[in-house]
Design a protein around this motif. Structure first.
Motif, PDB file in Angstrom:
ATOM      1  N   GLU A 171     -42.697 -24.255 -11.786  1.00 57.45           N
ATOM      2  CA  GLU A 171     -44.192 -24.484 -12.117  1.00 57.45           C
ATOM      3  C   GLU A 171     -44.450 -24.295 -13.709  1.00 57.45           C
ATOM      4  O   GLU A 171     -44.716 -24.991 -14.321  1.00 57.45           O
TER       5      GLU A 171
ATOM      6  N   LYS B 168     -53.325 -27.796  -4.669  1.00 56.17           N
ATOM      7  CA  LYS B 168     -53.174 -26.784  -5.498  1.00 56.17           C
ATOM      8  C   LYS B 168     -53.856 -27.063  -6.793  1.00 56.17           C
ATOM      9  O   LYS B 168     -54.188 -28.080  -7.347  1.00 56.17           O
TER      10      LYS B 168
ATOM     11  N   LYS C  82     -48.944 -16.307 -10.958  1.00 54.61           N
ATOM     12  CA  LYS C  82     -47.917 -16.772 -10.164  1.00 54.61           C
ATOM     13  C   LYS C  82     -46.551 -16.441 -10.810  1.00 54.61           C
ATOM     14  O   LYS C  82     -45.427 -16.929 -10.304  1.00 54.61           O
TER      15      LYS C  82
END
Length: 237
Positions: free
Chosen positions: A161, A4, A127
């Motif tokens: 996140e 990631k 995202k």
């Protein structure tokens, strides 16, 4: 499995930073103050500027005075209008212009690659998740990719996140309160100004500004700093 990508911001310090002739003699408090000021300005994209109200709230006056006088010609800090400027910040840290140029270069490169392949550009590198995407992932795959970015999605959701990033970078911001304001603002922006390639980056920049406003409010409401006075116990007389 692809690792990631780390999207956190970083400050740059050389490995011999602590041994510099004007840094090594600093007290622990002054050294920590300089590092924290540098990271603060980097996070706020202020290019080395530190608001005086924030400085008086977060750091001790004696430590700031030490940084103002640790070199005859080039001290670590200098006094400017409304605050302080970190010496040679742009030579060691990324500036707002550096970041904007890097993002623009990346976007231009992506468009050029897509045109060379004769295909539409990929979906924005974001995202952010919408409510419709969580319900119908299969329909998302069938959707054609936008040509040059998109308008702000109305059903944005804050991911785990994003909350982890915010806890570290913008701790004073109420994300759930600011999200509707963020969406409404960008919905009202007309034309191409309201079209973005990366809504995650746009959201982060917006939250950084909200953090800056929150810090200014804290500083504005703080009691005035008391001047430091030496304390004597009579032992030196």
């Amino acid at each position: 499995m692809t690792a990631k990508k780390d999207r956190r911001l970083y400050g740059r310090f050389t490995i011999d930073f602590a041994d510099s002739p004007k840094i090594a003699p600093l007290s622990d408090a002054a050294f920590r103050t300089l590092v924290e000021m540098t990271l603060h300005s980097r996070r706020m994209l202020d290019d080395g500027f530190v608001d005086g109200r924030i400085a008086s709230r977060k750091w001790r006056r004696r430590a700031i005075d030490e940084l103002l006088a640790n070199d005859v010609t080039n001290p670590s800090l200098s006094i400017v209008d409304r605050g302080y400027m970190i010496h040679d910040f742009a030579e060691h840290q990324q500036t707002r212009a550096d970041i904007d140029a890097k993002r623009e270069a990346g976007a231009a490169g992506g468009r050029a690659s897509a045109e060379a392949r004769g295909a539409a550009p990929a979906e924005p590198n974001s995202k952010l998740i919408t409510e419709s995407e969580t319900k119908t992932s299969s329909s998302t795959k069938k959707r054609a990719a936008p040509e040059r970015g998109t308008r702000v999605p109305e059903g944005l959701l804050i991911t785990k996140e994003m909350r982890e990033w915010a806890a570290s970078e913008v701790p004073l911001v109420d994300l759930d309160k600011k999200l509707p304001e963020f969406i409404d603002y960008w919905k009202s922006v007309p034309g191409t100004r309201g079209v973005k390639l990366d809504w995650l980056a746009t959201w982060k920049n917006g939250m950084r500004k909200q953090q800056e406003f929150a810090e200014r409010d804290v500083a504005r409401n703080a009691p005035p700093a008391q001047p430091y006075r030496w304390q004597f116990d009579g032992s030196d007389e």
